[in-house]
Design a protein around this motif. Structure first.
Motif, PDB file in Angstrom:
ATOM      1  N   VAL A   2       0.834  -1.204   0.000  1.00  0.00           N
ATOM      2  CA  VAL A   2       0.000   0.000   0.000  1.00  0.00           C
ATOM      3  C   VAL A   2       0.871   1.257   0.000  1.00  0.00           C
ATOM      4  CG1 VAL A   2      -1.787   1.252   1.194  1.00  0.00           C
ATOM      5  CG2 VAL A   2      -1.755  -1.250   1.242  1.00  0.00           C
ATOM      6  N   PHE A  19       3.248  -1.181 -11.191  1.00  0.00           N
ATOM      7  CA  PHE A  19       2.012  -1.861 -10.841  1.00  0.00           C
ATOM      8  C   PHE A  19       0.835  -0.887 -10.846  1.00  0.00           C
ATOM      9  CE2 PHE A  19      -1.018  -3.448  -7.680  1.00  0.00           C
ATOM     10  CZ  PHE A  19      -1.313  -4.660  -8.266  1.00  0.00           C
ATOM     11  N   CYS A  23      -2.475  -0.936 -13.206  1.00  0.00           N
ATOM     12  CA  CYS A  23      -3.848  -0.871 -12.681  1.00  0.00           C
ATOM     13  C   CYS A  23      -4.578   0.320 -13.271  1.00  0.00           C
ATOM     14  CB  CYS A  23      -3.837  -0.770 -11.165  1.00  0.00           C
ATOM     15  SG  CYS A  23      -3.395  -2.317 -10.403  1.00  0.00           S
TER      16      CYS A  23
ATOM     17  N   VAL B 348      -6.158  -5.516 -10.444  1.00  0.00           N
ATOM     18  CA  VAL B 348      -7.124  -4.531  -9.964  1.00  0.00           C
ATOM     19  C   VAL B 348      -7.739  -4.988  -8.648  1.00  0.00           C
ATOM     20  CG1 VAL B 348      -9.366  -3.531 -10.457  1.00  0.00           C
ATOM     21  CG2 VAL B 348      -7.636  -3.550 -12.216  1.00  0.00           C
ATOM     22  N   PHE B 350      -6.487  -7.008  -6.525  1.00  0.00           N
ATOM     23  CA  PHE B 350      -5.432  -6.959  -5.509  1.00  0.00           C
ATOM     24  C   PHE B 350      -5.279  -5.542  -4.967  1.00  0.00           C
ATOM     25  CE2 PHE B 350      -1.025  -6.358  -4.258  1.00  0.00           C
ATOM     26  CZ  PHE B 350      -0.823  -7.435  -3.417  1.00  0.00           C
ATOM     27  N   LEU B 351      -5.236  -4.589  -5.889  1.00  0.00           N
ATOM     28  CA  LEU B 351      -5.084  -3.198  -5.489  1.00  0.00           C
ATOM     29  C   LEU B 351      -6.261  -2.768  -4.626  1.00  0.00           C
ATOM     30  CD1 LEU B 351      -3.168  -0.720  -6.166  1.00  0.00           C
ATOM     31  CD2 LEU B 351      -5.011   0.018  -7.651  1.00  0.00           C
ATOM     32  N   LEU B 352      -7.478  -3.086  -5.087  1.00  0.00           N
ATOM     33  CA  LEU B 352      -8.672  -2.669  -4.354  1.00  0.00           C
ATOM     34  C   LEU B 352      -8.712  -3.280  -2.958  1.00  0.00           C
ATOM     35  CD1 LEU B 352     -11.416  -2.927  -7.119  1.00  0.00           C
ATOM     36  CD2 LEU B 352     -10.576  -0.851  -6.040  1.00  0.00           C
ATOM     37  N   ASN B 354      -6.220  -4.085  -1.113  1.00  0.00           N
ATOM     38  CA  ASN B 354      -5.141  -3.670  -0.227  1.00  0.00           C
ATOM     39  C   ASN B 354      -5.070  -2.170   0.021  1.00  0.00           C
ATOM     40  OD1 ASN B 354      -3.536  -6.143   0.514  1.00  0.00           O
ATOM     41  ND2 ASN B 354      -3.774  -6.378  -1.696  1.00  0.00           N
ATOM     42  N   LEU B 355      -5.861  -1.410  -0.707  1.00  0.00           N
ATOM     43  CA  LEU B 355      -5.878   0.035  -0.472  1.00  0.00           C
ATOM     44  C   LEU B 355      -6.755   0.325   0.738  1.00  0.00           C
ATOM     45  CD1 LEU B 355      -6.277   1.578  -4.027  1.00  0.00           C
ATOM     46  CD2 LEU B 355      -4.322   1.818  -2.516  1.00  0.00           C
ATOM     47  N   ASN B 361     -13.141   2.196  -2.076  1.00  0.00           N
ATOM     48  CA  ASN B 361     -14.561   2.399  -2.382  1.00  0.00           C
ATOM     49  C   ASN B 361     -14.742   3.337  -3.557  1.00  0.00           C
ATOM     50  OD1 ASN B 361     -15.977   0.741  -0.741  1.00  0.00           O
ATOM     51  ND2 ASN B 361     -16.072   2.179   0.976  1.00  0.00           N
ATOM     52  N   LEU B 363     -12.509   3.844  -5.991  1.00  0.00           N
ATOM     53  CA  LEU B 363     -12.088   3.164  -7.222  1.00  0.00           C
ATOM     54  C   LEU B 363     -13.103   2.093  -7.634  1.00  0.00           C
ATOM     55  CD1 LEU B 363      -8.241   2.750  -6.734  1.00  0.00           C
ATOM     56  CD2 LEU B 363      -9.413   4.195  -8.384  1.00  0.00           C
TER      57      LEU B 363
END
Lengths: 284, 547
Positions: A2, A19, A23, B348, B350-352, B354-355, B361, B363
């Motif tokens: 993060v 990355f 995305c 995507v 994964f990013l969502l 872990n943010l 929310n 994104l």
């Protein structure tokens, strides 16, 4: 992942930013096609691409002519009227049947729960073309093919899985002692339902209704087969327009539909958060 | 039932069973309460279940039934089908006279009801040329009867009059009734006439029914079908019981019976071959025989590129083997779409996951907006973007990557379908992946790293295995949705990017070969149901989440 720790190596830094770029590109892929059609719908020409005037933000490059076309053509207006008269009735049917059944399904003592669930969800899983073909054959036999009522029934069947899924999801966190408390205080089951249970599951019911509505409102395959020219809906008219002579009016219609989607999405999100807050499932 | 109330009652009965507050054994009381709850739940579910069964499951069952149903041959040519039972395709010879005689009757009736063309187009799916053969025969079949009609009318002009026929074959009650009510009076055969002239009576009765139900005419005033003369010739020359007949016009019949010996006769076989040579072709007869049962596997065989021929099951001709290719293409393209969805959705999701909640929310809206947008809107967007004069080509030309003269063809082919469908189905992959990844505790990866794993090892050995259920759920969902897609391939697929669904739609709305459409649908449905079952086993349908 993060945040980047201060001790990260150069490689890690590159990967970290790469990355995010990847995305970002995927998000772009998701959203760009929908966004691009909006300015294109104001094109003053009958083109499907940006004209030089549009790119230089010349006001002459933009116009509302495709919107005027939509509101001025009887075909489109009829299609809009049909869509608006079919979707709410289909939604009402799916929601009333679906909510009752979801409440029944949430009881712990339902026999064959899995099998019943599988049958009720099946309209969502069975390919639309198969549902459409089957309904075409069967509704012709019983005289419903090509009627308003036939299309409404078909759309109600397609919307039911969404109502079942959203309402059962809301009922998962439902505290059964509330209904027992209400009953012990002397309320009959109907009163308990409307005064205690309904307000708590209402967000789920409304989300389910919105899903059912959008399913019917966007549906084209089944209506192509079950409906006749008198039931030509907006998506049907778009489908014809896209297949035969593609006219930029479609982009104007598409833009308006995107706006409706945004409104529906916002409502559903607000409801979902409200419902989670009511049931104390989320800090939001 | 608190302890206090229970204590005031007797707690056990004579057999030592526990009692409820009202004195019934506790076990029975509980069972009754449970049963009542069950019934209540079922009563709530029942309306919807019935609704779905009628509006959705019954149509599907109807479609499955149509994929094997084949009543048209036996219904349209009932006598021919029975007569053909004796005949073997392997004999290598056209069937004998009785079959053609039966065909003359069936064809006459079918042609009058205009059903022969429908049967012709049905059999034409199996052997080309039958459609025109049937149309031609429907027109020509009158000649067979007229051949005899002329001879009867030469013998006595009374045979020209419809009343003559009506008086011989109609019952007295009907003759009286029709004089008063006209066409309204329902025709009935004279007693004994069916025994005296079996063939003629059968055809005349069929004629009378047709005249009354289809044309709403009075058979008393209508000329009978020419075939009736052929039938009368057959009955009289076969030594039918003219002697036993004593009704009206007995003299006329006696005269005809005496004269038929001198009539010129014509075999039905020759007459049909005269109409069209194809009636001598054993392929035509083989096809009729092969498709005469009321249920057929023919449609299913066709949908896997096989063919039910008179000799048995054979492979379809080389140029007609399209369904294997279509099924393979549908599978292959759905697989490509599923894999591209996995590749795009994983980062995507994964990013969502872990943010921080607030950003993710926000994104998430970018994922949910396409999900909520009309399918046709997204398809039209791609149609606009991918055109040769569209936005993407314009941008590529402007950058200089592509020459203006050689703009890329990205639509109406497989590429267009794959891109558009990946876009459309991507949210269905991201959402299940996201909900699985959200539950993976970040401490596992941290623990792996603290034990010395590199970033890659920690991801691949610790994080990835835990996210596999999400990939599985998303993949099955996307694959199920992809193989049944119709709209997007129809609009951006051209000829090379179409799916099996498009072929089903074609058979139902254009070629009208409903049976084949239904059989293709049944195969597709089977594939989907297997996947649905797998999905239920792996994920559970209760766990499907929307948004």
């Amino acid at each position: 992942m993060v945040t980047l720790p201060p001790y990260a190596t150069t490689g890690q830094r590159i990967w970290f930013y790469a990355f995010r770029v990847i995305c970002g590109l995927i998000f772009f892929f998701l959203i760009a096609p929908i966004v691009v059609i909006m300015p294109l719908s104001f094109n003053a020409e009958n083109f499907f691409t940006f004209t030089p005037e549009m790119l230089s933000f010349d006001p002459d490059g933009y116009s509302l002519k495709h919107y005027r076309d939509f509101f001025g053509t009887s075909d489109w207006q009829q299609a809009l009227r049909n869509s608006v008269s079919i979707a709410p009735v289909a939604t009402l049917l799916s929601v009333s049947f679906g909510t009752l059944a979801a409440i029944g399904l949430s009881s712990e003592h339902v026999p064959f729960r899995r099998a019943i669930m599988a049958v009720l969800i099946s309209p969502m899983i069975v390919p639309l073309i198969i549902s459409a073909a089957g309904m075409y054959f069967f509704y012709s036999r019983i005289g419903l093919q090509g009627t308003y009522f036939g299309v409404v029934l078909a759309h109600a069947a397609l919307g039911i899985p969404f109502v079942i899924i959203t309402v059962t999801a809301t009922l998962v966190g439902f505290d059964r002692s509330l209904t027992r408390a209400s009953a012990s205080l002397g309320a009959d089951p109907v009163r308990t339902f409307f005064k205690v249970q309904m307000p708590l599951i209402l967000p789920g019911v409304i989300s389910g209704a919105l899903f059912a509505f959008i399913t019917s409102f966007d549906e084209v395959v089944v209506v192509l087969f079950v409906g006749s020219a008198g039931q030509k809906t907006l998506p049907w008219q778009m489908f014809i327009g896209l297949r035969e002579q593609i006219s930029p009016t479609i982009l104007a219609v598409a833009t308006m539909l995107v706006i409706i989607s945004i409104a529906l999405l916002t409502t559903v999100e607000i409801l979902r958060r409200r419902s989670e807050r009511l049931r104390g499932m989320s800090p939001g | 039932m608190s302890d206090a109330t229970a204590a005031t009652h007797q707690e056990t009965d004579a057999q030592g069973r526990l009692l409820a507050a009202d004195g019934t054994p506790l076990k029975r009381s509980l069972a009754r309460a449970l049963r009542r709850q069950k019934l209540r739940a079922l009563a709530l579910i029942a309306p919807l279940l019935i609704f779905i069964l009628v509006t959705f499951i019954a149509p599907i069952a109807d479609m499955l039934f149509r994929s094997v149903e084949n009543e048209i041959v036996a219904d349209t040519l009932p006598r021919t089908v029975v007569a053909l039972k004796e005949w073997e395709y392997a004999s290598g010879e056209a069937p004998g006279e009785p079959v053609y005689a039966a065909l003359a009757r069936d064809m006459t009736i079918a042609a009058e009801y205009k059903e022969h063309t429908r049967l012709g187009s049905r059999l034409n799916y199996e052997t080309t040329g039958i459609s025109s053969l049937f149309r031609k025969s429907g027109r020509g079949v009158e000649d067979i009867g007229e051949f005899y009609q002329d001879q009867f009318e030469d013998l006595n002009e009374a045979w020209e009059e419809p009343e003559t026929w009506a008086r011989i074959f109609g019952s007295d009650a009907w003759l009286d009734a029709q004089a008063e009510e006209g066409a309204e009076a329902t025709f009935s055969l004279r007693d004994g006439v069916a025994e005296a002239f079996p063939n003629t009576a059968e055809i005349y009765a069929a004629f009378a029914e047709f005249a009354q139900t289809e044309d709403e005419d009075n058979p008393f005033e209508e000329d009978p079908w020419p075939l009736a003369y052929a039938m009368l010739y057959e009955d009289l020359s076969g030594g039918a019981g003219v002697q036993g007949y004593s009704g009206p016009e007995a003299d006329l019949l006696q005269e005809a019976a005496a004269a038929v010996g001198g009539f010129e006769s014509q075999s039905y076989k020759a007459a049909f071959i005269d109409i069209d040579d194809d009636w001598a072709d054993i392929e035509v007869w083989g096809t009729i025989k092969a498709y005469s049962p009321r249920f057929t596997s023919g449609y299913f065989l066709n949908s896997v590129d096989l063919q039910l021929t008179p000799e048995g099951i054979e492979r379809q001709d080389e140029d007609q083997r399209i369904y294997g290719l279509l099924f393979k293409r549908t599978m292959f393209m759905s697989l490509v779409i599923t894999i591209s969805c996995i590749l795009l959705a994983y980062p995507v999701a994964f990013l969502l996951a872990n943010l921080p909640m607030r950003i993710s929310n926000l994104l998430m809206i970018l994922v949910l907006l396409p999900f909520w947008t009309s399918l046709l809107v997204r398809t039209s967007a791609w149609k606009v973007l991918l055109q040769q004069q569209g936005v993407i080509n314009d941008v590529l030309v402007w950058i200089g990557l592509v020459d203006d003269a050689n703009r890329l063809i990205m639509i109406n082919n497989q590429f267009g379908t794959i891109v558009a469908m990946t876009h459309i189905l991507l949210p269905f992959m991201i959402l299940p992946m996201y909900s699985v990844m959200q539950t993976i505790p970040p401490s596992y990866v941290r623990a792996a790293k603290s034990l010395g794993a590199t970033n890659w090892t920690a991801f691949w050995r610790v994080y990835f295995p835990q996210s596999v259920p999400g990939i599985g759920a998303g993949s099955i969902l996307v694959f199920i949705l992809a193989i049944g897609y119709y709209i997007t391939p129809a609009l951006v697929g051209g000829t090379t990017g179409t799916f099996i669904s498009n072929r089903i739609a074609y058979h139902i709305s254009s070629s009208l070969n409903w049976g084949l459409g239904a059989a293709l649908g049944a195969i597709l449905l089977a594939a989907v149901l297997i996947l649905y079952w797998a999905y239920d086993k792996i994920v559970g349908i209760d766990n499907v989440k929307l948004g």
